[in-house]
Write a protein that holds these residues in place. Structure first.
Motif, PDB file in Angstrom:
ATOM      1  N   TYR A   1       8.901  14.165   0.034  1.00  0.00           N
ATOM      2  CA  TYR A   1       7.993  13.011   0.024  1.00  0.00           C
ATOM      3  C   TYR A   1       6.804  13.377   0.902  1.00  0.00           C
ATOM      4  CZ  TYR A   1       5.897   8.706   1.841  1.00  0.00           C
ATOM      5  OH  TYR A   1       5.005   7.744   2.235  1.00  0.00           O
ATOM      6  N   GLY A   2       5.608  13.026   0.453  1.00  0.00           N
ATOM      7  CA  GLY A   2       4.403  13.301   1.239  1.00  0.00           C
ATOM      8  C   GLY A   2       3.633  12.032   1.520  1.00  0.00           C
ATOM      9  N   ARG A   3       3.241  11.841   2.776  1.00  0.00           N
ATOM     10  CA  ARG A   3       2.394  10.693   3.168  1.00  0.00           C
ATOM     11  C   ARG A   3       1.052  11.231   3.606  1.00  0.00           C
ATOM     12  NH1 ARG A   3      -0.840   7.281   4.153  1.00  0.00           N
ATOM     13  NH2 ARG A   3      -0.402   5.118   4.719  1.00  0.00           N
ATOM     14  N   ARG A   4       0.037  10.979   2.783  1.00  0.00           N
ATOM     15  CA  ARG A   4      -1.294  11.519   3.071  1.00  0.00           C
ATOM     16  C   ARG A   4      -1.874  10.832   4.311  1.00  0.00           C
ATOM     17  NH1 ARG A   4      -4.168  14.466  -0.286  1.00  0.00           N
ATOM     18  NH2 ARG A   4      -3.051  13.710  -2.119  1.00  0.00           N
ATOM     19  N   VAL A   5      -2.391  11.642   5.213  1.00  0.00           N
ATOM     20  CA  VAL A   5      -2.932  11.087   6.457  1.00  0.00           C
ATOM     21  C   VAL A   5      -4.422  11.331   6.591  1.00  0.00           C
ATOM     22  CG1 VAL A   5      -0.741  11.357   7.644  1.00  0.00           C
ATOM     23  CG2 VAL A   5      -2.419  13.187   7.767  1.00  0.00           C
ATOM     24  N   SER A   6      -5.024  12.086   5.684  1.00  0.00           N
ATOM     25  CA  SER A   6      -6.470  12.335   5.779  1.00  0.00           C
ATOM     26  C   SER A   6      -7.218  11.150   5.225  1.00  0.00           C
ATOM     27  CB  SER A   6      -6.842  13.608   5.006  1.00  0.00           C
ATOM     28  OG  SER A   6      -6.379  13.529   3.676  1.00  0.00           O
ATOM     29  N   ARG A   7      -8.013  10.495   6.061  1.00  0.00           N
ATOM     30  CA  ARG A   7      -8.709   9.268   5.666  1.00  0.00           C
ATOM     31  C   ARG A   7      -9.698   9.490   4.533  1.00  0.00           C
ATOM     32  NH1 ARG A   7     -10.725   5.888  10.603  1.00  0.00           N
ATOM     33  NH2 ARG A   7      -8.500   6.066  10.939  1.00  0.00           N
ATOM     34  N   PRO A   8     -10.490  10.605   4.509  1.00  0.00           N
ATOM     35  CA  PRO A   8     -11.423  10.779   3.396  1.00  0.00           C
ATOM     36  C   PRO A   8     -10.738  10.805   2.047  1.00  0.00           C
ATOM     37  CG  PRO A   8     -11.963  12.269   5.182  1.00  0.00           C
ATOM     38  CD  PRO A   8     -10.639  11.630   5.526  1.00  0.00           C
ATOM     39  N   ALA A   9      -9.530  11.390   1.978  1.00  0.00           N
ATOM     40  CA  ALA A   9      -8.824  11.448   0.696  1.00  0.00           C
ATOM     41  C   ALA A   9      -8.438  10.070   0.222  1.00  0.00           C
ATOM     42  CB  ALA A   9      -7.587  12.333   0.830  1.00  0.00           C
ATOM     43  N   ALA A  10      -8.031   9.209   1.151  1.00  0.00           N
ATOM     44  CA  ALA A  10      -7.620   7.852   0.764  1.00  0.00           C
ATOM     45  C   ALA A  10      -8.788   7.071   0.199  1.00  0.00           C
ATOM     46  CB  ALA A  10      -7.028   7.144   1.976  1.00  0.00           C
ATOM     47  N   THR A  11      -9.985   7.279   0.762  1.00  0.00           N
ATOM     48  CA  THR A  11     -11.139   6.521   0.292  1.00  0.00           C
ATOM     49  C   THR A  11     -11.608   7.001  -1.068  1.00  0.00           C
ATOM     50  OG1 THR A  11     -12.628   8.028   1.453  1.00  0.00           O
ATOM     51  CG2 THR A  11     -11.894   6.083   2.646  1.00  0.00           C
ATOM     52  N   ARG A  12     -11.166   8.172  -1.500  1.00  0.00           N
ATOM     53  CA  ARG A  12     -11.555   8.684  -2.807  1.00  0.00           C
ATOM     54  C   ARG A  12     -10.604   8.230  -3.900  1.00  0.00           C
ATOM     55  NH1 ARG A  12     -12.654  15.016  -2.241  1.00  0.00           N
ATOM     56  NH2 ARG A  12     -12.240  14.743  -4.450  1.00  0.00           N
ATOM     57  N   GLY A  13      -9.683   7.359  -3.589  1.00  0.00           N
ATOM     58  CA  GLY A  13      -8.778   6.826  -4.588  1.00  0.00           C
ATOM     59  C   GLY A  13      -7.551   7.663  -4.822  1.00  0.00           C
ATOM     60  N   GLU A  14      -7.303   8.714  -4.024  1.00  0.00           N
ATOM     61  CA  GLU A  14      -6.108   9.513  -4.190  1.00  0.00           C
ATOM     62  C   GLU A  14      -4.894   8.759  -3.660  1.00  0.00           C
ATOM     63  OE1 GLU A  14      -6.607  13.355  -2.524  1.00  0.00           O
ATOM     64  OE2 GLU A  14      -8.518  13.729  -3.502  1.00  0.00           O
ATOM     65  N   PHE A  15      -3.723   9.122  -4.186  1.00  0.00           N
ATOM     66  CA  PHE A  15      -2.501   8.429  -3.793  1.00  0.00           C
ATOM     67  C   PHE A  15      -2.160   8.744  -2.340  1.00  0.00           C
ATOM     68  CE2 PHE A  15      -1.885   8.825  -8.443  1.00  0.00           C
ATOM     69  CZ  PHE A  15      -1.788   7.477  -8.726  1.00  0.00           C
TER      70      PHE A  15
END
Length: 824
Positions: free
Chosen positions: A224-238
């Motif tokens: 399981y992966g929990r993305r922690v990079s904020r720029p990726a989250a703002t680009r609509g990535e899971f």
């Protein structure tokens, strides 16, 4: 989006690298040049005539005076060894002796400078275990990833090692042989088959905290992966990432091994880790509300009790209802852990400390959802299930703090009081002291024997109705959710033009919906919506016709409720002669201010004597033609809302109106006298931002009037209708904002809450006293005091008062707002 190297790590590597030794390790001879610098022949051009390559170790910089090449230690490795900036950083940060190994000048290197942590000849289980071990080591070396875990309350070495938490920072690819070599191509192909490598050539979990998932044999089979990079989250990535394909493996598999009686089942991995970190090791999780795998179901069918700790949102509630039915069908007892609305386990644990005790209270007070009858084995008698002892939570009415949890039997009998094993030890003394006090209070809870023997009453299912959530209305029909928006705009018209959305729930329909603007009063538009919705969702038109017919009736009923006049004038309270005499006696006694201060103290208000007295007198001014208005301003958690609630408790319920938020037009459509000579309290000034203009008018003019269009019931023509709300009204607000709306502020008295450490100490002392027997007795006595003070308020009438000293008073005149302040 690639995980960026934190600037602090780059600066650390630049400072810690011996640039002179690094340059010399590449075969460049250096000689002393001045007091601090060194000079040699530049490796980046044909430096034949004279040395031009200057190295400044103190500054950590190099510079060629001929070709212009310059930079720091990382950039030197990047340009000399022909690797990327990240590769060069890794060589210097973690390469140890490899960083200073002799290397020829290379334009673009095809050989990794760092050792590969994976064995191309290993089987899949070993390869996954090696990836997990590498990510685990990277997490230990990443301060930013550890900081993220700390923000979630999960930065524990024991927890990180127990679950082998890791961090994918894009460095695994730097250590693999290049794909133009057999080993590199083999490793990349196998990692792609395992779901850890993408066709683009990047790590699948790049920028994620990783959590290995295990099979029944204990092998790592997925992540399981929990993305922690904020720029990726703002680009609509899971934010939540899994390998492609069906879910494999479980979290905390050991807790499901026999003997296992009870399991806490969470919605996501981090929620389960939160419970584990708080001492509850019998916990595992789904893969999101729609990620209930067959592997997890087979493991959970063997347990006796399941506590569903799903998120307190719409998706979590739907999943809890779905899974509870599934568990009951297999004879598993089910409980629902209730978090505050919108919260999950991790967020709740971070906000309500200490987390272990707060989660224990929620687990003990979990809502029982039933215990289905398991299928008996052939020729085997099934003993009746043992009755479940429900639990009850006692809550301090003033603070909202939970008190000890006791079982229902103790409540009914008033004896046998004992704290739950999850209750903190300091509460045990309170329970023991309060047993005799509360026995009488709860004796009325004990049902008659005849009533106990009655079978439970089953009620017929109610027809679906619209439920308002925020600005929209919702109706659920067997997994089909209809949302209606814009219903308020149809008031006063003969149309029902709304924004209507149909969304399907469940695993197969979570991404199917249809949204359209439709006038439900028009048959053609209803038919169009049904046809389009059938195309988008795959449902039959006959089913949708029945749904829309039921929805139409519900919408018409909701519109009628909205249009109904809100003239809900509270019934006048008639005092008995004894209550009237007691209230008059209290009012006529001397030293009113002193007795008010003593009443504030008895009611549990700590300090804030001046603020409380001013707010109380402002509440009394509601009887006047021009009442005062109050804004309590303080930082969050300083006690402004507590102060407001305490002051409001001195006034009769029928003479105060309290809201959490208001829309822009809400005040205009209140009943004509609903606010007249009353207290209007809004918990947060930000919640009244849309209604700020109406509040200003209400305070200045003492009334509100708005003209709106509507249909004449006699002629059917559109006419202008006038809505009128009478004042005056006393306005009571709280806010955390530093800069307030000037137009609103100069109409109000602004009170600042005492935020000193001494005041905090006084609050702590009183909070502890409330847990004593004397505190519980004082709490009961406060009810009589508040009743007396409210009755006194009911007897007040406005009187004209002559102030003979008024002509001699003076006030500042420098600002125009002093004209309003002087009247206050």
């Amino acid at each position: 989006m690639a995980w960026r190297i934190p600037e602090s790590d780059i600066e650390r590597v630049k400072r810690s690298t011996d640039l002179r030794a690094l340059v010399q390790s590449r075969g460049i001879e250096l000689k002393k040049h001045g007091s601090k610098d060194w000079i040699g022949r530049c490796p980046f051009h044909a430096d034949q005539d004279s040395p031009n390559f200057i190295v400044s170790p103190d500054k950590g910089l190099f510079h060629c005076m001929a070709c212009g090449k310059a930079g720091n230690a990382i950039q030197f490795v990047e340009q000399h060894d022909g690797v990327s900036f990240r590769h060069a950083f890794e060589v210097l940060a973690h390469g140890q002796s490899a960083a200073f190994a002799a290397q020829p000048l290379t334009k673009q290197s095809t050989v990794p400078r760092l050792p590969c942590p994976l064995d191309p000849a290993a089987d899949d289980a070993t390869l996954l275990r090696q990836v997990a071990a590498y990510y685990h080591e990277r997490l230990k070396q990443s301060a930013s990833a550890r900081a993220y875990l700390a923000s979630r309350g999960l930065d524990s070495d024991e927890l990180i090692d127990r679950f082998q938490l890791g961090f994918a920072d894009r460095t695994l690819g730097l250590r693999l042989p290049h794909k133009n070599r057999n080993e590199g191509e083999t490793l990349r192909t196998r990692l792609a088959q395992l779901g850890l490598w993408r066709n683009s050539g990047h790590e699948h979990f790049n920028g994620c905290i990783t959590v290995p998932l295990h099979d029944e044999a204990g092998n790592v089979v997925s992540f399981y992966g929990r993305r922690v990079s904020r720029p990726a989250a703002t680009r609509g990535e899971f934010k939540h990432l899994y390998p492609p394909g069906p879910h494999r493996g479980l979290l905390n598999r050991q807790c499901l091994l026999p003997p296992c009686d009870e399991i806490i089942l969470c919605e996501a991995v981090f929620d389960a880790l939160t419970f584990y970190a708080s001492g509850f090791h019998n916990v595992t999780c789904l893969f999101g509300t729609e990620g209930f795998s067959d592997e997890l179901w087979e493991a959970l069918k063997k347990v006796q009790r399941v506590k569903l700790a799903y998120d307190a949102d719409d998706a979590g509630e739907r999943a809890a209802q779905r899974d509870a039915e599934r568990f009951r069908a297999h004879g598993v007892e089910v409980f629902r852990v209730k978090f505050p609305h919108g919260m999950d386990a991790n967020e709740y644990a971070q906000k309500v400390q200490p987390a272990d005790k707060s989660l224990a209270l929620l687990l003990n007070s979990a809502q029982w959802l039933g215990a289905g009858q398991a299928k008996p084995a052939p020729n085997a008698a099934s003993p009746p299930p043992e009755p479940l002892k429900h639990v009850a939570m006692v809550v301090d009415e003033l603070t909202g703090d939970p008190l000890p949890i006791v079982d229902k039997e103790s409540l009914e009998t008033g004896v046998g009081w004992s704290p739950s094993p999850f209750v903190p030890a300091p509460y045990a003394e309170v329970v023991a002291q309060a047993s005799s006090l509360l026995a009488a209070s709860v004796s009325s809870l004990k049902p008659d024997a005849a009533k106990e023997e009655k079978p439970p009453v089953t009620t017929a299912p109610t027809s679906p109705t619209l439920e308002q959530r925020g600005d929209a209305w919702f109706m659920e029909l067997d997994g089909r959710e209809y949302r209606v928006a814009g219903l308020e705009k149809t008031l006063g018209t003969d149309a029902l033009k709304v924004a209507l959305r149909l969304r399907l729930g469940g695993p197969s329909g979570s991404d199917r919906f249809h949204l359209d603007s439709v006038d439900l009063c028009r048959d053609a538009e209803r038919r169009r919506f049904i046809e389009r919705a059938a195309e988008e969702t795959g449902l039959t038109t006959d089913l949708l016709k029945r749904d829309v017919a039921r929805l139409l009736l519900a919408v018409e009923q909701a519109q009628a409720e909205l249009a109904r006049p809100t003239e809900n004038v509270a019934a006048a309270v008639t005092l008995t002669p004894e209550e009237r005499d007691a209230a008059l006696t209290w009012l006529r006694q001397p030293n009113l201010i002193g007795r008010l201060r003593e009443a504030f103290h008895q009611a549990g208000i700590i300090g804030e004597e001046s603020n409380t007295l001013v707010a109380y007198l402002a509440g009394v001014s509601r009887k006047l033609e021009r009442p005062l208005a109050i804004i309590i301003q303080s930082a969050s958690a300083a006690g402004k809302t507590t102060l407001m609630d305490a002051v409001l408790s001195f006034f009769p319920e029928e003479e105060r109106v309290k809201y959490s938020a208001m829309t822009g037009q809400s005040l205009y459509y209140l009943g004509e006298t609903n606010l007249k000579h009353k207290i209007l309290a809004v918990v947060e000034e930000a919640g009244a931002e849309k209604a700020s203009y109406a509040l200003k008018l209400l305070q200045s003019e003492g009334e509100l009037t708005i003209a709106s269009t509507g249909k004449d019931p006699t002629t059917g023509k559109m006419v202008t209708q006038e809505y009128h709300v009478e004042g005056p009204v006393m306005i009571f607000l709280t806010t955390t904002a530093i800069d307030l709306d000037e137009e609103l502020q100069n109409r109000c008295l602004t009170l600042a809450v005492d935020e000193s450490a001494e005041q905090t100490g006084r609050i702590h002392r009183v909070q502890r006293e409330r847990r004593t027997l004397a505190g519980l007795l004082a709490h009961e006595q406060r009810k009589d005091l508040l009743t007396q003070l409210r009755n006194a308020q009911r007897l007040l009438s406005p009187l004209a008062v002559v102030n003979p000293f008024a002509p001699a008073l003076t006030f500042a005149t420098a600002r125009t707002r002093n004209r309003r302040d002087h009247e206050k």
